[in-house]
Design a protein around this motif. Structure first.
Motif, mmCIF file in Angstrom:
data_model
loop_
_atom_site.group_PDB
_atom_site.id
_atom_site.type_symbol
_atom_site.label_atom_id
_atom_site.label_comp_id
_atom_site.label_asym_id
_atom_site.label_seq_id
_atom_site.Cartn_x
_atom_site.Cartn_y
_atom_site.Cartn_z
ATOM 1 N N ALA A 166 -0.117 14.641 8.566
ATOM 2 C CA ALA A 166 0.536 13.361 8.922
ATOM 3 C C ALA A 166 0.610 13.194 7.359
ATOM 4 C CB ALA A 166 -0.457 12.052 9.725
ATOM 5 N N ARG A 167 0.355 14.425 6.496
ATOM 6 C CA ARG A 167 0.548 13.907 4.989
ATOM 7 C C ARG A 167 1.540 13.514 5.006
ATOM 8 N NH1 ARG A 167 -0.649 19.534 1.553
ATOM 9 N NH2 ARG A 167 -2.537 18.825 3.652
ATOM 10 N N SER A 168 2.682 13.814 5.417
ATOM 11 C CA SER A 168 4.497 13.077 4.908
ATOM 12 C C SER A 168 4.646 11.162 4.860
ATOM 13 C CB SER A 168 5.515 13.748 5.785
ATOM 14 O OG SER A 168 5.219 14.384 6.722
ATOM 15 N N GLU A 169 3.760 10.876 6.026
ATOM 16 C CA GLU A 169 3.731 9.589 6.348
ATOM 17 C C GLU A 169 2.953 9.498 5.528
ATOM 18 O OE1 GLU A 169 3.400 11.856 8.278
ATOM 19 O OE2 GLU A 169 5.288 11.606 10.236
ATOM 20 N N LEU A 170 1.980 9.276 5.258
ATOM 21 C CA LEU A 170 0.684 8.634 4.175
ATOM 22 C C LEU A 170 1.367 8.651 3.148
ATOM 23 C CD1 LEU A 170 -2.438 10.294 5.588
ATOM 24 C CD2 LEU A 170 -2.267 8.146 6.502
ATOM 25 N N ARG A 171 2.274 9.928 2.434
ATOM 26 C CA ARG A 171 2.504 9.468 1.088
ATOM 27 C C ARG A 171 4.003 8.805 1.269
ATOM 28 N NH1 ARG A 171 3.222 15.561 -0.563
ATOM 29 N NH2 ARG A 171 4.136 15.827 0.834
ATOM 30 N N GLU A 172 4.392 7.846 2.248
ATOM 31 C CA GLU A 172 5.260 7.021 2.088
ATOM 32 C C GLU A 172 5.474 5.545 1.549
ATOM 33 O OE1 GLU A 172 9.086 7.349 2.962
ATOM 34 O OE2 GLU A 172 7.931 8.996 3.736
ATOM 35 N N TRP A 173 4.901 5.661 0.349
ATOM 36 C CA TRP A 173 3.980 5.303 -0.855
ATOM 37 C C TRP A 173 5.589 3.578 -1.529
ATOM 38 C CZ3 TRP A 173 -0.073 7.033 -1.006
ATOM 39 C CH2 TRP A 173 -0.343 8.471 -1.556
ATOM 40 N N GLU A 174 7.020 4.019 -0.934
ATOM 41 C CA GLU A 174 7.849 3.022 -0.320
ATOM 42 C C GLU A 174 7.719 1.772 0.422
ATOM 43 O OE1 GLU A 174 8.249 5.837 -1.087
ATOM 44 O OE2 GLU A 174 8.929 6.559 -2.644
ATOM 45 N N THR A 175 7.195 2.398 1.529
ATOM 46 C CA THR A 175 6.750 1.583 2.428
ATOM 47 C C THR A 175 5.781 1.121 2.512
ATOM 48 O OG1 THR A 175 7.756 3.315 4.033
ATOM 49 C CG2 THR A 175 6.890 1.468 5.664
ATOM 50 N N MET A 176 4.472 1.498 1.803
ATOM 51 C CA MET A 176 2.829 0.734 2.076
ATOM 52 C C MET A 176 3.376 -0.316 0.997
ATOM 53 S SD MET A 176 0.130 3.882 2.122
ATOM 54 C CE MET A 176 1.217 4.839 1.759
ATOM 55 N N THR A 177 3.896 -0.329 -0.419
ATOM 56 C CA THR A 177 3.919 -1.518 -1.254
ATOM 57 C C THR A 177 5.200 -2.104 -0.729
ATOM 58 O OG1 THR A 177 5.499 0.149 -2.245
ATOM 59 C CG2 THR A 177 3.439 -0.115 -2.621
ATOM 60 N N ALA A 178 6.079 -2.080 -0.217
ATOM 61 C CA ALA A 178 6.913 -2.883 0.970
ATOM 62 C C ALA A 178 5.918 -3.933 1.738
ATOM 63 C CB ALA A 178 7.940 -2.588 1.523
ATOM 64 N N LEU A 179 5.771 -3.178 2.576
ATOM 65 C CA LEU A 179 4.692 -4.324 3.395
ATOM 66 C C LEU A 179 3.365 -5.310 2.498
ATOM 67 C CD1 LEU A 179 4.059 -1.353 6.236
ATOM 68 C CD2 LEU A 179 5.350 -2.907 6.376
ATOM 69 N N LEU A 180 3.145 -4.815 1.726
ATOM 70 C CA LEU A 180 2.258 -5.773 0.334
ATOM 71 C C LEU A 180 3.474 -6.879 0.125
ATOM 72 C CD1 LEU A 180 -0.306 -2.661 -0.532
ATOM 73 C CD2 LEU A 180 -0.576 -4.316 1.196
ATOM 74 N N LEU A 181 4.816 -6.607 -0.324
ATOM 75 C CA LEU A 181 5.385 -7.415 -1.462
ATOM 76 C C LEU A 181 5.668 -8.550 -0.301
ATOM 77 C CD1 LEU A 181 6.426 -5.058 -4.196
ATOM 78 C CD2 LEU A 181 4.371 -6.960 -4.265
ATOM 79 N N GLN A 182 5.670 -7.873 0.932
ATOM 80 C CA GLN A 182 7.251 -9.188 1.483
ATOM 81 C C GLN A 182 6.254 -10.479 1.927
ATOM 82 O OE1 GLN A 182 9.010 -7.565 4.522
ATOM 83 N NE2 GLN A 182 6.380 -6.907 6.377
ATOM 84 N N GLU A 183 6.765 -11.216 2.264
ATOM 85 C CA GLU A 183 6.149 -12.601 2.585
ATOM 86 C C GLU A 183 5.864 -13.057 3.988
ATOM 87 O OE1 GLU A 183 4.866 -14.427 0.608
ATOM 88 O OE2 GLU A 183 5.620 -13.688 -1.768
ATOM 89 N N ASP A 184 4.727 -12.965 4.718
ATOM 90 C CA ASP A 184 4.459 -12.795 6.000
ATOM 91 C C ASP A 184 4.697 -11.620 6.698
ATOM 92 O OD1 ASP A 184 4.351 -15.938 5.042
ATOM 93 O OD2 ASP A 184 6.707 -16.040 5.399
ATOM 94 N N GLY A 185 4.708 -10.488 5.827
ATOM 95 C CA GLY A 185 5.169 -9.982 6.493
ATOM 96 C C GLY A 185 3.864 -8.646 7.371
ATOM 97 N N LEU A 186 2.016 -9.086 6.662
ATOM 98 C CA LEU A 186 1.295 -8.683 7.341
ATOM 99 C C LEU A 186 0.080 -10.125 7.763
ATOM 100 C CD1 LEU A 186 0.541 -5.744 5.685
ATOM 101 C CD2 LEU A 186 1.781 -5.251 8.186
ATOM 102 N N MET A 187 -0.625 -9.767 8.058
ATOM 103 C CA MET A 187 -2.039 -10.770 8.199
ATOM 104 C C MET A 187 -2.635 -10.402 7.416
ATOM 105 S SD MET A 187 -1.975 -11.433 12.188
ATOM 106 C CE MET A 187 -3.437 -12.521 12.334
ATOM 107 N N TYR A 188 -3.783 -11.819 6.499
ATOM 108 C CA TYR A 188 -4.696 -10.512 5.515
ATOM 109 C C TYR A 188 -4.869 -10.103 6.551
ATOM 110 C CZ TYR A 188 -8.928 -11.974 2.922
ATOM 111 O OH TYR A 188 -9.488 -11.717 1.486
#
Length: 1215
Positions: free
Chosen positions: A501-523
């Motif tokens: 899953a190297r290509s999936e784990l290098r999706e930095w854009e997806t990870m930072t988008a999930l972290l920066l969006q409001e009410d996206g993830l729980m604590y």
């Protein structure tokens, strides 16, 4: 298939057959009776083919019976030409290929097997009896037997008699035979032998397979040999029979396909109208069908006989190599000919073999099953097998052999993907935790299984909602990571998934988008994603596996380095603008921000200067770091900020001046904050809030001081005054004093670094030495306080600073000799007392045992190891005298479990410094223990503990007796003087004589000339009346060559094994033992201070494997020419062996006047028995013993420790 029922019609009764070759004979006779009615109807092609073979074969019997049948023997006697010469000589006379030629070609592995087989076929076509004899002798030679089968033996003996004769001639010097010869030769010979059999069957599949002579005769002999008790015969013949069976199965499939095709052509032709039919064509097709059916029946008969006569008995052989060969070929048969073999009657053997005790057999079984589950058309036939043995396959995921476990996980993945039911969720739960296993192969296999499972869940969820696939992947991966409850092992999960899953784990854009969006993830999900993201960044930029998963040094190729550089540039470009936003969002969360602060360490920091628009992000980053320092007091956050500050302030970057400016301003503010409260703290008028504010400011300054030079802020005097005033008033605020100690210590460290890098004035050097002396006095006062944190911090800082200001540090800087500071006698005593009170102590252990705090036990042991390693470094680098190590050496045996590796390395390195002084220190430590025992209640148990310690210390002297000759003599002389020293006033005379028993434990290391010298020295030191005392006699006997353990038996003392653990007074629990084995840490670094200064490392914290207990050693006289590559245990055993050998030589010499005839006969029988295994043991052995992987054997797959361990640095001690 037409003959499917005749092939394996009685598989349920296979285990009832005997182990003789009568199975083959019975099957062949039955086949003959069945074929007799149709022998007159021979197709034209068959007649022409046989006519070509009858040119040199006058035999008139088309269907020979097995060699052990009287009817066939009579037929062979009439048809064969009698010859008493060995087959090889006949062949050489006929200029044909010989058995030696074939054997040499197979052994070399370089000859083309097709050429070898063709030459043999030419020889066989000239005379099939001679050709068969060559092949038989080749098989005999491949078994390692020096005997030869002659033409007379082949004509007049049955197979059993031939094998019995060869067994008696099996006069091999070694127990090895070609198939078990160690080294690469084994693999080459086995591969060539199997290739020869494959080419042989392939070359004969259109003609000689059906000549009713070659293969039946060959298989009959192999069946008899496979039942032999000689392992070489049984192993080689079984392998050959299984390979022949595989070739016959392939031929049977080809014949079946030809039969079906011909039958279809016949049906089409026969279905035509009568006027359109071709009678000649129909007759030809009928003849062909009849011939093919006859061929199929003949092959089925041979396969049936081989299966029953060889496989059924040998799949449960005592030798695992034989069992593995049978199961490997069974897998080939199942996959090649599913019509005949893929049924429950054959699959049961695979199911039973899953429980085999030997891992190679289980491995072949699992691989055979993989080949079956890969075929979709086989799945329906495997349903019953899957339901019956699924539970066993799931349990084998924890197999003690990693290779088997990896293949089992791959097999379960096939079952999950190919079968309709797949695996239930609770069944998958057996495999999920393996992604955290230390074995990387197993973890990667489990990662592939997990990834496929996640993908299937994502595919089903995407049908219900419109989430992007990458976002869905991370959400389900986060959910798995949280539910697995291994929250400190994100690096292991990422490493397990990296290959698939190297290509999936290098999706930095997806990870930072999930972290920066409001009410996206729980604590909790945000924390898990940040940890996984940081682990993926580290994996992409450094490509280093987690702790414990290293598999040798992997050198990256140019392509891998290029990909790594591209990943690093891509990560830097993406995170430079987004990292300040992430830090701002999570600045209040200590755990998350400490992880995010590690991200710039993996950046290509030069890119900050690559474009003007990126410089503003550097200012934002520095601003966020300063804000985080002012906001947090947690140690992990402050250490992360200090590490990042040290990197950004590096002179290798052009923007370092801006980083220096930002952190200097931060330190200005923190220093000003501390100074506002200093006067109140010194006067004692500060309230609790003032103390807290000053302590937090000092704590932040101390953290930043590890990365930036704090000498410009002149905080040393203020910290020193604060420490003195607080110690005098006994107002011991933990946070305040610990931070003050750190700030003062970092000041002295940076001052020494500046002095080395520049040329300071003499006045500055004298002032610095005075400050060092003052700080040591304060730390000495702190060693006796009742606050654990203050006391421990003072001891660690003393170890570091005394080493930094030692004589060895100024060895190459004569101008800095004035800075050398040696500890005073009182400080030495205080540090030794600290070691005895708080390192080699049992009080805190007892408290923790009552409380049952596992984590506290681990932390306590780690702290003790740090203290002990710091003290040992002072001894080894000359700060303390070598005699100070007595306080360490005398605890070697009692605390071996916790500190054995540290003490052992200290002893080893002390011998490099001064061998004689080190030996005297060892003796002094034993003398101190003996004196302490005399002052207390004298007991034999205490003396035995001292003797066990002496025995363990004696083993540290190695096996090069010439090198340790002088140190050992000095040790013995000191011990003898101590034993017979003059009594002091008020002491009883000769109270130390018993110490000679302790000293005798070192006698077995002495050379003979030194033993004589020491014996004279004992007589000169010992009063004449004392020569008859037991202790003196025991010591003298040890010098005469007797073992001390034997002497101890004679004195009525129980013998204790060298490697047994001595009786310790400290109470231990199993949990504590596990804590000792799992504690890791960087105690080799500068104690607990994270500084950029390099201090010498001592030893690795990795626990050693426990030594296997041996019998009590006999300390006999050992010759000096012992090989240097023997271990200590080998050395002790060698002395026993060399003591016994002269007696054996004497007995042999008295009987070597000439062996009698009875003795020769006895020797021949003994030679034969050495080659034959116990028949009763094989018969009484059950079919397959249960494989005890869950109860008796612990699984080798342990989850990694949460504490990061430094790599082994034993070799870097004196770097």
């Amino acid at each position: 298939m037409a003959s499917g029922d005749s092939l394996l019609d009685s598989l349920e009764e296979l285990d009832e057959f005997s182990d003789s070759d009568s199975d083959y004979e019975a099957t062949t006779r039955a086949k003959k009776r069945r074929k007799q009615p149709v022998t007159g109807l021979q197709p034209p092609k068959r007649s022409r083919r046989k006519a070509a073979l009858r040119v040199s074969s006058p035999s008139s019997s088309p269907i020979p019976t097995p060699p052990n049948s009287p009817l066939q023997q009579h037929s062979l006697n009439r048809s064969r030409q009698a010859s008493a010469r060995p087959a090889t000589r006949v062949n050489k006379g006929n200029r044909g290929i010989s058995a030696e030629d074939i054997y040499d070609a197979v052994c070399s592995g370089k000859s083309a097997m097709v050429t070898v087989v063709d030459e043999w076929l030419d020889n066989y076509k000239q005379s099939r009896e001679a050709g068969l004899l060559v092949l038989i002798n080749f098989i005999v030679q491949s078994c390692g037997c020096k005997g030869v089968v002659s033409r007379e033996m082949l004509d007049n003996m049955q197979n059993a008699e031939i094998i019995s004769t060869l067994t008696k001639e099996f006069n091999e010097d070694s127990v090895n035979y070609p198939l078990c010869t160690p080294g690469p030769q084994l693999k080459r010979f086995k591969a060539s032998l199997c290739e020869f059999i494959r080419v042989l069957v392939s070359s004969c599949r259109n003609s000689l397979v059906f000549d009713e002579y070659l293969f039946p005769s060959l298989l009959a002999l192999l069946t008899g040999m496979s039942d032999s008790q000689v392992r070489a015969f049984r192993h080689t013949s079984t392998l050959l029979a299984m390979k022949l069976m595989t070739g016959l199965v392939e031929v049977a499939v080809i014949v079946s396909v030809q039969l079906q095709t011909t039958q279809r052509q016949y049906d089409m032709e026969n279905s035509k109208k009568e006027q359109d039919r071709a009678p000649d064509r129909l007759e030809e097709l009928r003849a062909t069908i009849s011939e093919l059916r006859e061929n199929r029946e003949e092959i089925s008969s041979m396969m049936n006989a081989t299966f029953r006569g060889v496989f059924v008995h040998r799949y449960r052989d005592r030798l695992p190599e034989i069992r593995a060969a049978c199961i490997q070929e069974l897998g080939m048969w199942l996959k090649t000919d599913p019509e005949d073999f893929l049924n429950d009657g054959c699959l049961k053997y695979l199911g039973w073999t899953l429980h085999d005790k030997q891992s190679p057999v289980r491995l072949q079984c699992v691989r055979a099953l993989q080949g079956l589950y890969q075929e979709k058309e086989f799945i329906g036939r495997l349903e019953l097998f899957t339901s019956r043995f699924k539970e066993r396959m799931l349990s084998m995921a924890l197999d003690k052999d990693p290779e088997v476990a990896v293949e089992v996980v791959n097999l379960l993945l096939l079952i999950q993907q190919r079968t309709e039911e797949g695996l239930k969720e609770e069944e998958c739960g057996h495999i999920y935790p393996l992604v955290y296993a230390l074995n990387r192969g197993l973890a990667s296999a489990a990662g592939i299984f997990l990834f496929n499972k996640l993908k299937s869940v994502i595919a089903s969820d995407n049908q219900k909602n419109d989430k992007s696939e990458n976002a869905a992947f991370f959400q389900i991966l986060i959910s798995f990571y949280i539910q697995s409850e291994f929250h400190e092992h994100g690096a292991y999960l990422v490493d397990s998934l990296w290959d698939v899953a190297r290509s999936e784990l290098r999706e930095w854009e997806t990870m930072t988008a999930l972290l920066l969006q409001e009410d996206g993830l729980m604590y909790e999900e945000e924390g898990a994603l940040i940890e996984l993201m940081m682990c993926a960044i580290r994996q992409a930029t450094q490509a280093t596996p987690p702790v414990g998963r290293t598999q040798g040094k992997k050198i990256l190729g140019m392509k891998d380095k290029k990909v790594q550089d591209q990943d690093k540039r891509r990560i830097t470009t993406h995170f430079i603008p987004l990292l300040p936003q992430l830090l701002a969002k999570y600045s209040a969360d200590a755990g998350k921000v400490s992880l995010l602060l590690k991200a710039p360490l993996y950046f290509n920091l030069e890119m900050y200067n690559s474009a003007p628009r990126l410089e503003k992000y550097l200012d934002l980053l520095l601003s966020q770091i300063c804000g985080i320092v002012e906001k947090h007091t947690e140690v992990t956050v402050l250490e992360a900020c200090a590490q990042l500050a040290s990197t950004l302030c590096s002179e290798s970057y052009t923007f370092s001046s801006r980083a220096h400016l930002a952190f200097s301003q931060l330190l200005d503010g923190l220093t000003e904050c501390f100074s506002t409260y200093l006067s109140d703290l010194l006067q004692g008028t500060a309230d609790d809030d003032d103390v807290y504010s000053a302590a937090t400011a000092l704590k932040r300054i101390a953290a930043l001081s590890s990365a930036k030079d704090p000498t410009g802020w002149k905080l040393f005097d203020s910290c020193l005054e604060l420490l003195k005033s607080r110690m005098e008033s006994r107002e011991l605020d933990k946070e305040l004093l610990v931070s003050a100690l750190k700030c003062a210590a970092f000041y002295l460290m940076w001052a020494k670094v500046n002095a080395v890098n520049s040329t300071p004035a003499e006045g500055e050097l004298n002032r610095l030495k005075k400050e060092m002396r003052s700080f040591c006095r304060v730390c000495q006062m702190c060693l006796s306080v009742n606050q654990t944190e203050i006391r421990d911090q003072a001891f660690e800082l003393l170890c570091d600073l005394l080493l930094l200001y030692s004589t060895s540090s100024a060895r190459f800087e004569p101008a800095l000799q004035v800075l050398v500071h040696l500890p005073s006698d009182s400080l030495r005593s205080e540090m030794a007392a600290f070691l005895l009170d708080y390192v080699f102590s049992e009080s805190e252990d007892a408290e923790l045992d009552v409380e049952g705090e596992e984590e506290m036990k681990i932390n306590l042991l780690q702290r003790r190891r740090n203290h002990l390693s710091g003290y040992c470094k002072l001894v080894l680098y000359g700060v303390l005298e070598l005699s100070a190590a007595t306080d360490i050496f005398k605890h070697y045996s009692k605390y071996f479990k916790d500190f054995g590796d540290i003490i052992k390395e200290t002893i080893s390195k002390s011998k490099l410094i001064s061998p004689i002084q080190s030996a005297k220190t060892v003796c002094l430590s034993l003398q101190q223990l003996f004196s302490e025992m005399l002052t207390e209640d004298h007991s034999r148990q205490d003396l035995d503990e001292i003797r066990d310690l002496a025995k363990r210390l004696a083993m540290s002297f190695g096996i090069d007796l010439h090198r340790v000759r002088k140190p050992l003599v000095a040790l013995h002389m000191d011990g003898v003087r101590f034993a017979f020293r003059e009594p002091r006033e008020g002491e009883e005379p000769h109270t130390n004589v018993t110490f000679l028993e302790v000293l005798s434990e070192f006698s077995f290391k002495l050379l003979q000339q030194d033993r004589t010298q020491l014996a004279e020295f004992v007589k000169s030191e010992c009063p004449s009346a004392a020569l008859s005392w037991p202790s003196v006699r025991l010591y003298q006997r040890s010098l005469e060559g007797r073992s001390s353990s034997k002497a101890r038996k004679q004195e009525g003392v129980d013998v204790v094994s060298t490697h047994s653990t001595p009786v310790a007074k400290r109470k231990r629990t199993t949990a504590q033992g596990s804590a000792a084995s799992t504690v890791r840490g960087s105690w080799l670094e500068t104690s607990s201070i994270h500084s950029s200064l390099h201090t010498p490392a001592l030893t690795s914290t990795a626990q050693r494997q426990p030594a296997k207990p041996l019998a009590p050693q006999k300390n006999s006289a050992t010759p000096p020419d012992i090989s240097s590559d023997l271990s200590e245990d080998d050395f002790s055993l060698e002395s026993q062996i060399r003591k016994v050998k002269p007696i054996k030589r004497y007995k042999l010499s008295s009987s070597q006047t000439g062996p009698t005839l009875d003795q020769q006969d006895l020797n021949s029988h003994l030679t034969l028995l050495s080659l034959i295994e116990d028949e009763d043991a094989e018969k009484e052995e059950p079919e397959i013993e249960d494989y005890e992987s869950d109860s008796e054997h612990e699984s080798t797959y342990t989850l990694p420790s949460t504490r990061h361990t430094s790599t082994s640095v034993l070799d870097e001690l004196f770097e």
